[in-house]
Design a protein around this motif. Structure first.
Motif, PDB file in Angstrom:
ATOM      1  N   UNK A   2       0.837  -1.212   0.000  1.00 51.22           N
ATOM      2  CA  UNK A   2       0.000   0.000   0.000  1.00 51.22           C
ATOM      3  C   UNK A   2       0.870   1.259   0.000  1.00 51.22           C
ATOM      4  N   UNK A   3       0.336   2.366  -0.475  1.00 51.21           N
ATOM      5  CA  UNK A   3       1.086   3.622  -0.414  1.00 51.21           C
ATOM      6  C   UNK A   3       1.378   4.007   1.039  1.00 51.21           C
ATOM      7  N   UNK A   4       2.406   4.837   1.209  1.00 50.72           N
ATOM      8  CA  UNK A   4       2.801   5.259   2.561  1.00 50.72           C
ATOM      9  C   UNK A   4       2.704   6.780   2.686  1.00 50.72           C
ATOM     10  N   UNK A   5       2.085   7.213   3.762  1.00 49.05           N
ATOM     11  CA  UNK A   5       2.089   8.639   4.118  1.00 49.05           C
ATOM     12  C   UNK A   5       3.033   8.788   5.306  1.00 49.05           C
ATOM     13  N   UNK A   6       4.120   9.515   5.115  1.00 51.40           N
ATOM     14  CA  UNK A   6       5.087   9.693   6.199  1.00 51.40           C
ATOM     15  C   UNK A   6       4.999  11.087   6.790  1.00 51.40           C
ATOM     16  N   UNK A   7       4.990  11.158   8.104  1.00 49.57           N
ATOM     17  CA  UNK A   7       4.921  12.470   8.795  1.00 49.57           C
ATOM     18  C   UNK A   7       5.173  12.248  10.272  1.00 49.57           C
ATOM     19  N   UNK A   8       5.356  13.331  10.994  1.00 47.65           N
ATOM     20  CA  UNK A   8       5.448  13.272  12.450  1.00 47.65           C
ATOM     21  C   UNK A   8       4.147  12.724  13.034  1.00 47.65           C
ATOM     22  N   UNK A   9       4.253  12.184  14.248  1.00 48.54           N
ATOM     23  CA  UNK A   9       3.033  11.675  14.902  1.00 48.54           C
ATOM     24  C   UNK A   9       2.271  12.845  15.525  1.00 48.54           C
ATOM     25  N   UNK A  13       0.616  19.297   9.281  1.00 45.65           N
ATOM     26  CA  UNK A  13       0.290  19.541   7.873  1.00 45.65           C
ATOM     27  C   UNK A  13      -0.261  18.297   7.175  1.00 45.65           C
ATOM     28  N   UNK A  14      -0.240  17.152   7.860  1.00 46.49           N
ATOM     29  CA  UNK A  14      -0.694  15.914   7.203  1.00 46.49           C
ATOM     30  C   UNK A  14      -2.176  15.629   7.407  1.00 46.49           C
ATOM     31  N   UNK A  15      -2.809  16.316   8.360  1.00 51.19           N
ATOM     32  CA  UNK A  15      -4.177  15.928   8.710  1.00 51.19           C
ATOM     33  C   UNK A  15      -5.181  16.071   7.554  1.00 51.19           C
ATOM     34  N   UNK A  58      13.695  16.482  -0.214  1.00 56.03           N
ATOM     35  CA  UNK A  58      13.263  15.649   0.924  1.00 56.03           C
ATOM     36  C   UNK A  58      12.639  16.438   2.080  1.00 56.03           C
ATOM     37  N   UNK A  59      11.450  16.037   2.446  1.00 52.07           N
ATOM     38  CA  UNK A  59      10.699  16.744   3.480  1.00 52.07           C
ATOM     39  C   UNK A  59       9.558  15.837   3.918  1.00 52.07           C
ATOM     40  N   UNK A  60       8.864  16.243   4.952  1.00 52.40           N
ATOM     41  CA  UNK A  60       7.629  15.546   5.307  1.00 52.40           C
ATOM     42  C   UNK A  60       6.539  16.571   5.591  1.00 52.40           C
ATOM     43  N   UNK A  61       5.276  16.264   5.327  1.00 48.81           N
ATOM     44  CA  UNK A  61       4.760  14.968   4.916  1.00 48.81           C
ATOM     45  C   UNK A  61       5.229  14.564   3.515  1.00 48.81           C
ATOM     46  N   UNK A  75       0.800  19.497  -2.669  1.00 52.62           N
ATOM     47  CA  UNK A  75       0.998  18.680  -3.879  1.00 52.62           C
ATOM     48  C   UNK A  75       0.420  17.285  -3.654  1.00 52.62           C
ATOM     49  N   UNK A  76       0.593  16.761  -2.441  1.00 53.70           N
ATOM     50  CA  UNK A  76       0.041  15.434  -2.128  1.00 53.70           C
ATOM     51  C   UNK A  76      -1.489  15.491  -2.171  1.00 53.70           C
TER      52      UNK A  76
END
Ligand SMILES: N[C@@H](CCC(=O)N[C@@H](CS)C(=O)NCC(=O)O)C(=O)O
Length: 223
Positions: A2-9, A13-15, A58-61, A75-76
């Protein structure tokens, strides 16, 4: 895989991306990074992988789906919006969507600079918070006027910017309880968003990360 969403817990900015993925019920994996304890708040869990993931800038998310590797939260979100038909269609809707997307980016960064006052700018948090709170009603009034009586921010259809709008407004409900109460259309927008069946299901699930909003080294992290 499956695709992966990487970010801090944290929500951060990922919500909005998580909300959209769960709204469309796309299968994906969360890769959470956690900073270390005070006083150093080591970012090693992330830094040890940052340059090995094949990410541009390179960055997150980040989002990795087979040979697709995306950074920049908008962009995501827009990639997923295109994939799942959550984009504006008419020129008027596209214009509203562009305006709102950039306005919300300004909004979230203004908020970030308050929440990370000390860390980012060596500012006094209490002073910045009270300055920000004094401007907040006027800022929210502009969103209320922009929404008018539409069900969603671009018009009659839900688009990817609604996920951004919902989350930043919700963060503000935590930061300044009651701040939306004078704006009935914003209150209705929030309620309508939360009533979307797949969003409701996600928010009731143990996958939903309600808090913290920001990282451990923020002055205000909403927990
Ligand atoms: N404009 C970027 C900002 C990304 C960003 O600032 N990410 C922060 C967390 S909110 C981070 O820790 N990035 C990892 C790094 O700088 O190495 C976006 O919207 O994705």
């Amino acid at each position: 895989m499956p695709p992966v969403l990487g970010y801090w817990k944290q929500r951060g900015l990922a919500q909005p991306i998580r909300l959209l993925l769960n709204y469309v019920e796309e299968e994906y994996e969360e890769k959470y990074y956690e900073s270390g304890p005070a006083p150093d708040f080591s970012r090693e869990s992330w830094l040890s992988e940052k340059f090995k993931l094949g990410l541009p800038f390179p960055n997150n998310p980040y989002w990795i789906d087979g040979d697709i590797a995306i950074v920049q939260s908008h962009a995501i979100l827009k990639h997923l919006g295109r994939k799942h038909n959550l984009c504006p269609t008419t020129e008027q809707e596209k214009i509203r969507c562009d305006i709102l997307e950039h306005q919300l980016d300004d909004f979230v960064w203004a908020f970030i600079y308050v929440c990370y006052a000390k860390k980012l700018s060596n500012w006094d948090y209490a002073e910045k918070r009270s300055e920000y709170l004094s401007k907040l009603p006027d800022m929210l009034k502009e969103y209320s006027e922009f929404l008018e009586d539409r069900p969603w921010f671009t018009g009659k259809n839900l688009t990817y910017v609604d996920f951004l709008a919902y989350d930043i407004l919700d963060m503000h409900r935590v930061f300044a309880p009651g701040c939306l109460d004078d704006f009935k259309n914003l209150v209705d927008f929030m309620a309508n968003f939360e009533a979307l069946p797949t969003i409701k299901k996600y928010m009731q699930s143990d996958r939903f990360l309600k808090k913290p909003i920001w990282n451990k080294y923020a002055d205000w992290r909403g927990d």
